[in-house]
Structure formats: structure tokens, C-alpha cells
Design a protein around this motif. Structure first.
Motif, PDB file in Angstrom:
ATOM      1  N   ASP A 159       0.667  -1.210   0.163  1.00 16.16           N
ATOM      2  CA  ASP A 159      -0.364   0.037  -0.164  1.00 16.16           C
ATOM      3  C   ASP A 159       1.125   1.404  -0.270  1.00 16.16           C
ATOM      4  N   GLY A 160       0.975   2.578  -0.752  1.00 12.59           N
ATOM      5  CA  GLY A 160       1.463   3.461  -1.261  1.00 12.59           C
ATOM      6  C   GLY A 160       1.628   4.169  -0.197  1.00 12.59           C
ATOM      7  N   GLU A 161       0.926   4.043   0.887  1.00 13.33           N
ATOM      8  CA  GLU A 161       0.173   5.009   1.712  1.00 13.33           C
ATOM      9  C   GLU A 161       1.335   4.813   2.461  1.00 13.33           C
ATOM     10  N   THR A 162       1.076   3.338   3.101  1.00 12.88           N
ATOM     11  CA  THR A 162       1.588   2.858   4.158  1.00 12.88           C
ATOM     12  C   THR A 162       2.958   3.084   3.858  1.00 12.88           C
ATOM     13  N   GLN A 163       3.440   2.846   2.889  1.00 13.09           N
ATOM     14  CA  GLN A 163       5.237   3.128   2.365  1.00 13.09           C
ATOM     15  C   GLN A 163       5.299   4.682   2.911  1.00 13.09           C
ATOM     16  N   ALA A 164       4.537   5.447   2.767  1.00 13.26           N
ATOM     17  CA  ALA A 164       4.718   7.145   2.657  1.00 13.26           C
ATOM     18  C   ALA A 164       4.633   7.212   5.079  1.00 13.26           C
ATOM     19  N   MET A 165       3.389   6.274   4.970  1.00 17.04           N
ATOM     20  CA  MET A 165       3.874   6.559   6.370  1.00 17.04           C
ATOM     21  C   MET A 165       4.822   6.240   6.683  1.00 17.04           C
ATOM     22  N   GLU A 223       1.095   3.034  15.162  1.00 17.00           N
ATOM     23  CA  GLU A 223       0.081   3.578  13.084  1.00 17.00           C
ATOM     24  C   GLU A 223      -0.563   1.961  12.918  1.00 17.00           C
TER      25      GLU A 223
ATOM     26  N   ARG B  63      12.516   8.616  -3.061  1.00 12.43           N
ATOM     27  CA  ARG B  63      11.390  10.355  -2.731  1.00 12.43           C
ATOM     28  C   ARG B  63      10.304  10.006  -3.986  1.00 12.43           C
TER      29      ARG B  63
END
Lengths: 226, 84
Positions: A159-165, A223, B63
Motif C-alpha cells: 500500500d503506497g500510503e503505508t510506504q509514505a507513513m 500506526e 522519495r
């Protein structure tokens, strides 16, 4: 921009980063050009061909800036580190013997430039990880057993959001701990090389790394258990 | 049979070396004996390992995939020409 940073590509702190070059563990550092193209470019650079310098910066700049941005949280610092790295590379080009790939050599230089930048900044040096470490009762049992999480890293990072988190939580670590975790777990330097690069003892590297991993684990647990 | 090591010893003193596979066989045995009776420590170890994997994966991923900005390329080349 400090033009006098003591960045010498042929001498990273106590040659600590040589290991990264020898290991060559990051496939993404593959050069864009073939070996013959690279030799031609190097020859033109050594002759002082201005266009060759621009080709060189554009060919390697994207990947190196990405490294600097991963290492440094501040965009201005990342740009400064890239500039320092290229200027150091230009000065050392005549010493580059092709023993390692050009891209690997440059990667080592930009990591070194990032370390120098961090040393000159030290914005979060006073921070501590104590509040993120497990606590124990007098009998040695955990005082704060958390829920942990069941999913694997692969499942979570799909999940991309988890990577960002996760990236954001990495950035929350105090610099002294984040840097050790970065060099050991991401750049995959060994303990001795990391100690040399940071000019601290191997025991301090192990302690900081363990604390950094535990602190990050706590941040992620908070989280994932929401 | 020795007493079990405590959770404090397992996490504070042994965990780093266990994951690095540098713990002595005797201590590794004690470590794993404790894990066998302590689900919270077993979960802690699992999540500690997952944390390392996630840091490595995320840290190795750029990033952004942006091109190096033109103004930065120009600044680098200008500084070179000026002997910086």
C-alpha cells in the motif's frame, strides 16, 4: 553552500564507505551507459569538455539527488549535498580508475556528502529515543506489552500510503539514530564501516542501531494498531 | 536447567546480536527457550525483523522520481567553471 567541505572521494571517512562500493548491492545504481560510452565520457571530462560535464551531471544527477533526498530531510540540504558531491567528483575524476562502476563511485561520494551535511547541521542531535523503547518491571517482564502487528512487511508495503507513513516515521527518528539505521540497514555497511564513517565506537553503533530499530518498531506499532 | 532469561535481557541485551546471528550458541539457546514460552517476546522479535525489512524497502525507494532541476545543474556547472 559551504564550498570548503572536506569531501575527498578517494578518501571517505577512514574509507568506511568503500565496502558499499565493493558490495555493489543496489542494482538501481547500474550506469545508464555502456562501459565503452562511460570510458568515452570520462576521456572527454578529463579533457575539460564543458558539454561532457553537463552530460555527466544530467546522466547521474537524478539518481544521486534521489539518494540525497532519502538521506537528508531538507531539500536545500539535499541540493547542497548533490552540489558538493559533484564538485568533489570533478576534482577526483583523474583518480577514478574504473575499479568500480562510475555510478557506484558517485553513490559513495554523495552518501559521504550527506554525512558531512548532517554533521554540519545536527538539528535534532539532542533528541532521545527513550520514550520509544520498551519498559520493564523489576522482575524483568515487559511493563508495556503492545499489540504488535500480524501482517508481513511485504503485505503492509503493498500500500503506497503505508510506504509514505513508514518513510515519515523513519524521518521522525533523531538524526544520531536515523543515520546509524540508514548506514547499517539501508546502505548495508557493516558495524566497523559505520563506526568509521561516523567516528564513533562499534559498541555505540550497535547500541544506537538497536535503539533506532526499537524506536521505529514502536512508532510503526502505534500506526498499525490504530 | 538454567533459569529462563527475562524479557528485559532478551530484548535489551540479546536481541540485536540474535538478529545479527552473532549471539553465542549458548545464549541463542536461552533466547529461543524464552521465546518458546513468551508470545509477547516472540511477537516483538517478529515485528523487529519486519521493521528492518520495511526500513530497507522504503529507504531504498526514491522519495520522488523527479529530474534534477535545471537550476541546480546550472549551479553545479557554474561553480565548476569558477573553480569551486
Amino acid at each position: 553552500m559551504n564550498k570548503n567541505l572536506p569531501i575527498n572521494p578517494s578518501f571517505t571517512p577512514k574509507n568506511a564507505l568503500d565496502q558499499a562500493a565493493q558490495v555493489g548491492h543496489e542494482p538501481s545504481r547500474e550506469p545508464r551507459h555502456g562501459a565503452a560510452d562511460e570510458r568515452q565520457l570520462l576521456a572527454r571530462l578529463r579533457q575539460g569538455d564543458d558539454r561532457a560535464y553537463e552530460e555527466f551531471v544530467r546522466a547521474h544527477g537524478d539518481a544521486l539527488l534521489a539518494v540525497a533526498r532519502r538521506f537528508l530531510r531538507n531539500e536545500d540540504d539535499a541540493r547542497d549535498a548533490l552540489q558538493d558531491a559533484f564538485l568533489a567528483a570533478f576534482k577526483a575524476l583523474h583518480n577514478f580508475e574504473g575499479g568500480s562502476k562510475l555510478s557506484t563511485w558517485l553513490h559513495r561520494i554523495v552518501v559521504n556528502a550527506c554525512l558531512m551535511k548532517m554533521r554540519s547541521s545536527r538539528r535534532r542531535r539532542e533528541s532521545s529515543t527513550d520514550s520509544l523503547l520498551p519498559t520493564f518491571l523489576p522482575d524483568g517482564h515487559r511493563a508495556d506489552v503492545g499489540p504488535g502487528w500480524a501482517a508481513t512487511a511485504d503485505e503492509l508495503l503493498s500500500d503506497g500510503e503505508t510506504q509514505a507513513m513508514v518513510r515519515a516515521k523513519l524521518d521522525e527518528l533523531p538524526d544520531d539514530f536515523r543515520t546509524v539505521l540508514w548506514l547499517r540497514d539501508i546502505e548495508e555497511l557493516d558495524t566497523a564501516a559505520t563506526a568509521a564513517a561516523l567516528e564513533i565506537s562499534e559498541a555505540a553503533v550497535k547500541t544506537r542501531l538497536h535503539r533506532a530499530r526499537q524506536a521505529l518498531r514502536t512508532l510503526l506499532e502505534r500506526e498499525f494498531s490504530r | 536447567m538454567n533459569k529462563y532469561i527475562t524479557c528485559d535481557q532478551l530484548i535489551t541485551d540479546f536481541l540485536h546480536d540474535y538478529v545479527a546471528t552473532t549471539l553465542s550458541p549458548e545464549k541463542a539457546f536461552e533466547f529461543e527457550r524464552h521465546l518458546g514460552v513468551c508470545p509477547p517476546c516472540k511477537r516483538y522479535l517478529k515485528n523487529y525483523r519486519e521493521t528492518i525489512v520495511m526500513a530497507k524497502t522504503v529507504g531504498s525507494t526514491p522519495r520522488t522520481l523527479e529530474r534534477v532541476p535545471d537550476d541546480l545543474v546550472r549551479a553545479i556547472l557554474k561553480t565548476r567553471r569558477s573553480g569551486g
